[in-house]
Design an enzyme around this catalytic site. Structure first.
Site, PDB file in Angstrom:
ATOM      1  N   CYS A  90       0.839  -1.213   0.000  1.00 30.25           N
ATOM      2  CA  CYS A  90       0.000   0.000   0.000  1.00 30.25           C
ATOM      3  C   CYS A  90       0.864   1.249   0.000  1.00 30.25           C
ATOM      4  O   CYS A  90       0.516   2.250  -0.647  1.00 30.25           O
ATOM      5  CB  CYS A  90      -0.910   0.017   1.228  1.00 30.25           C
ATOM      6  SG  CYS A  90      -1.958  -1.426   1.386  1.00 30.25           S
TER       7      CYS A  90
HETATM    8  C1  BEZ Z   1       0.591  -4.542   1.847  1.00 32.61           C
HETATM    9  O1  BEZ Z   1       0.155  -3.474   1.472  1.00 32.61           O
HETATM   10  O2  BEZ Z   1       1.793  -4.791   1.778  1.00 32.61           O
HETATM   11  C2  BEZ Z   1      -0.312  -5.583   2.409  1.00 32.61           C
HETATM   12  C3  BEZ Z   1      -1.503  -5.224   2.997  1.00 32.61           C
HETATM   13  C4  BEZ Z   1      -2.302  -6.188   3.542  1.00 32.61           C
HETATM   14  C5  BEZ Z   1      -1.926  -7.514   3.482  1.00 32.61           C
HETATM   15  C6  BEZ Z   1      -0.735  -7.864   2.864  1.00 32.61           C
HETATM   16  C7  BEZ Z   1       0.078  -6.891   2.336  1.00 32.61           C
END
Ligand code: BEZ
Length: 212
Positions: free
Chosen positions: A46
């Site tokens: 994210c």
């Molecule tokens: C991420 O943004 O890295 C992420 C968010 C939720 C679960 C797994 C990865």
């Protein structure tokens, strides 16, 4: 609302964001919109996604398109996380991030897929047209960052095909040849596509992009 399909009304809402309280329809005005959800603040993928979107803001603006991010995290979490995005991605987030702890927006747009996670939003993207209808939806899992350049490409296609009776072929990009939709007869096509076309089949007529 369960889930939204193409052509449905994009649900309106008013929500707290990192840029103050925003009403979706007022915010978009007569332009286009991109509403995209991410699973959680302070997570790695994210962080890269929201940073990249900050770099595309001008590209969206030239397409008369505003962007809005959303997750179920509260405002103070967003605000702390935005500093990390700027630090690690080299770009300050320059668009609103909706705080949706009571899941109002997530529920309206069906961004929570309970069999994937019943607490976090998946990676959804909604393109909303000036008529406030849903023009595109995509859904990615938490583990896969999206390709936001693809959203720009689709916007180019949506905006072109809104004004001309054309469709865009596989992997089309702005400036490349397009396809005359089958509903247009050859007779009508002569007036509508004065640059002419190449008919590979009666239903497959290729013409230069009409607005160039
Ligand atoms: C991420 O943004 O890295 C992420 C968010 C939720 C679960 C797994 C990865």
């Amino acid at each position: 609302m369960g889930y939204l399909r193409l052509g449905d009304d994009a649900p309106d809402f008013t929500a707290e964001t990192t840029e103050g309280k925003i009403n979706l329809y007022e915010y978009l005005g007569n332009g286009w919109g991109i509403l995209f959800s991410h699973p959680k603040d302070f997570t790695p993928v994210c962080t890269t996604e929201l940073g990249y979107m900050a770099g595309l803001k001008d590209e969206f603006a030239t397409r008369n398109t505003k962007i809005l991010a959303v997750s179920v995290d509260p405002l103070d979490s967003h605000e702390r996380w935005l500093a990390d995005i700027e630090e690690t991605q080299g770009r300050a987030v320059n668009y609103p991030v909706i705080a949706d702890p009571d899941k109002t927006v997530a529920d309206l747009y069906g961004m929570i897929h309970p069999n994937a996670s019943d607490t976090a939003t998946v990676r959804s993207v909604f393109v909303i047209g000036p008529d406030k209808k849903v023009k595109l939806t995509i859904t990615y899992p938490a583990s896969t960052g999206r390709n936001f350049d693809e959203i720009l490409r689709v916007l180019d296609s949506l905006q072109l095909t809104a004004g001309y009776q054309v469709a865009t072929p596989v992997n089309w990009k702005e400036g490349e040849d397009v396809i005359i939709v089958p509903a247009v007869s050859d007779e009508d096509a002569k007036a509508k596509f004065p640059k002419g076309w190449k008919a590979l089949k009666p239903y497959l007529r290729v013409t230069p992009q009409p607005n160039r």
